[in-house]
Design a protein around this motif. Structure first.
Motif, PDB file in Angstrom:
ATOM      1  N   LEU A 163      -3.134   2.745   7.764  1.00  7.72           N
ATOM      2  CA  LEU A 163      -3.939   1.979   6.617  1.00  7.72           C
ATOM      3  C   LEU A 163      -4.989   2.708   5.854  1.00  7.72           C
ATOM      4  O   LEU A 163      -5.180   2.724   4.753  1.00  7.72           O
ATOM      5  CB  LEU A 163      -4.043   0.674   7.008  1.00  7.72           C
ATOM      6  N   SER A 176       0.714  -1.156  -0.047  1.00 10.98           N
ATOM      7  CA  SER A 176       0.067   0.111   0.063  1.00 10.98           C
ATOM      8  C   SER A 176       0.890   1.237  -0.071  1.00 10.98           C
ATOM      9  O   SER A 176       0.405   2.083  -0.823  1.00 10.98           O
ATOM     10  CB  SER A 176      -1.089  -0.107   1.153  1.00 10.98           C
ATOM     11  N   ILE A 231      -8.482  -2.115   1.569  1.00  8.40           N
ATOM     12  CA  ILE A 231      -7.562  -1.516   2.702  1.00  8.40           C
ATOM     13  C   ILE A 231      -8.426  -0.819   3.677  1.00  8.40           C
ATOM     14  O   ILE A 231      -8.587  -1.241   4.793  1.00  8.40           O
ATOM     15  CB  ILE A 231      -6.536  -0.910   2.400  1.00  8.40           C
ATOM     16  N   LYS A 253      -4.757  -0.010  -8.107  1.00  7.14           N
ATOM     17  CA  LYS A 253      -4.545   0.954  -7.149  1.00  7.14           C
ATOM     18  C   LYS A 253      -5.965   1.068  -6.141  1.00  7.14           C
ATOM     19  O   LYS A 253      -6.026   1.027  -4.990  1.00  7.14           O
ATOM     20  CB  LYS A 253      -3.611   2.037  -7.401  1.00  7.14           C
ATOM     21  N   THR A 295      -3.723   5.495   4.029  1.00  3.86           N
ATOM     22  CA  THR A 295      -2.989   5.060   2.899  1.00  3.86           C
ATOM     23  C   THR A 295      -4.035   4.657   1.810  1.00  3.86           C
ATOM     24  O   THR A 295      -3.813   4.904   0.518  1.00  3.86           O
ATOM     25  CB  THR A 295      -2.081   3.714   3.238  1.00  3.86           C
ATOM     26  N   GLY A 296      -4.936   3.713   2.268  1.00  2.00           N
ATOM     27  CA  GLY A 296      -5.966   3.469   1.219  1.00  2.00           C
ATOM     28  C   GLY A 296      -6.696   4.511   0.634  1.00  2.00           C
ATOM     29  O   GLY A 296      -6.793   4.566  -0.621  1.00  2.00           O
ATOM     30  N   PHE A 355      -7.534  -1.887  -4.605  1.00  2.00           N
ATOM     31  CA  PHE A 355      -6.592  -2.183  -3.183  1.00  2.00           C
ATOM     32  C   PHE A 355      -6.750  -1.200  -2.226  1.00  2.00           C
ATOM     33  O   PHE A 355      -7.068  -1.510  -1.070  1.00  2.00           O
ATOM     34  CB  PHE A 355      -5.078  -2.245  -3.822  1.00  2.00           C
ATOM     35  N   GLY A 356      -6.923   0.151  -2.616  1.00  2.00           N
ATOM     36  CA  GLY A 356      -7.221   1.266  -1.396  1.00  2.00           C
ATOM     37  C   GLY A 356      -8.604   0.830  -1.038  1.00  2.00           C
ATOM     38  O   GLY A 356      -8.661   0.921   0.338  1.00  2.00           O
ATOM     39  N   LEU A 412      -4.331   5.900  -2.068  1.00  4.12           N
ATOM     40  CA  LEU A 412      -4.468   5.121  -3.243  1.00  4.12           C
ATOM     41  C   LEU A 412      -5.420   5.374  -4.362  1.00  4.12           C
ATOM     42  O   LEU A 412      -5.260   5.613  -5.402  1.00  4.12           O
ATOM     43  CB  LEU A 412      -4.261   3.672  -2.735  1.00  4.12           C
TER      44      LEU A 412
END
Length: 244
Positions: A231, A31, A105, A98, A234-235, A101-102, A238
């Motif tokens: 996280l 991530s 998360i 991305k 970060t998510g 995935f974000g 993204l």
């Protein structure tokens, strides 16, 4: 700083967190790393690197592995899902990957924070839903090498004690990441990445040593909360980066 040096720092942080909490090495490193580098380039480094830790832990805790759950439920469904996710990744492209995935998360971190705040026990799913979620975890593993969040959710309420649950999951990551590494070898992406894999190995060891020290000297519950908040941000980053 050069992006690959940043990735080294992220790997150190990720394996430190895993040594403290027992989860998160690829999720965290990927991530953070994909904020600066293409996901496909980061994955081909992180997946082989993870084999060393998961292989060591599988060997060390092999007597606790619950073979019926591993062989009858998890591996068949997740192996098929992993291959499907790997084949799907080129069609999605780096930008969509991305963002997905974000979103994964954010769902995982917010759910864990909610359960911690409510002190809520995880309820078991119907059998059909468990199998569906395990297959979905395989797809997310093929896409992002991060099947853990969905697999842990799928196995909610499983009648396994902590030692058996952890040992079984570690064996899953060893098997599936070995499979992905073989696929990377066959598609030609592994060999160019091997020098970086070897260069990052000492950081894996340093992260484990540092994490074990922190495990003895920090409040794990508070540490987990900090990681989940990290996280979440970060998510979100993204998703924002993917939408530009």
């Amino acid at each position: 700083m050069e992006p690959w040096l940043w990735l080294g720092l992220f790997i150190l942080v990720a394996y430190t967190v895993e040594a403290v909490t027992g989860f998160g090495s690829i999720v965290i490193a990927l991530s953070l790393g994909t904020l600066m580098l293409p996901m496909s380039e980061v994955l081909v480094v992180l997946v082989p690197l993870n084999i060393f830790m998961s292989g060591y832990l599988t060997l060390r805790h092999r007597r606790f592995i619950h073979k019926p759950t591993l062989l009858r439920v998890i591996l068949p469904l997740m192996a098929a899902g992993t291959l499907a996710g790997y084949l799907l990744r080129p069609a999605l492209g780096d930008t969509v990957s991305k963002m997905l995935f974000g979103a994964l998360i954010i769902w995982f971190a917010s759910r864990e924070l909610w359960l911690m705040w409510r002190a809520q026990a995880r309820e078991a799913h119907p059998r059909w839903l468990t199998r569906l979620l395990v297959g979905g975890a395989g797809v997310t593993h093929g896409l992002f090498a991060s099947g853990g969040p969905l697999l842990v959710y799928a196995l909610a309420g499983a009648s396994l004690d902590k030692a058996r649950f952890r040992a079984t999951l570690v064996c899953v990551w060893f098997c599936l990441n070995s499979l992905l590494t073989l696929v990377f070898l066959l598609d030609g992406s592994l060999l160019p990445a091997l020098p970086r894999v070897l260069w990052y190995m000492p950081l894996l060891v340093a992260g484990v040593v540092l994490g074990e020290w922190l495990h003895r000297h920090t409040n794990e519950q508070r540490f987990r909360q900090i990681v989940y908040v990290l996280l979440l941000f970060t998510g979100a980053s993204l998703i924002v980066a993917g939408s530009r």
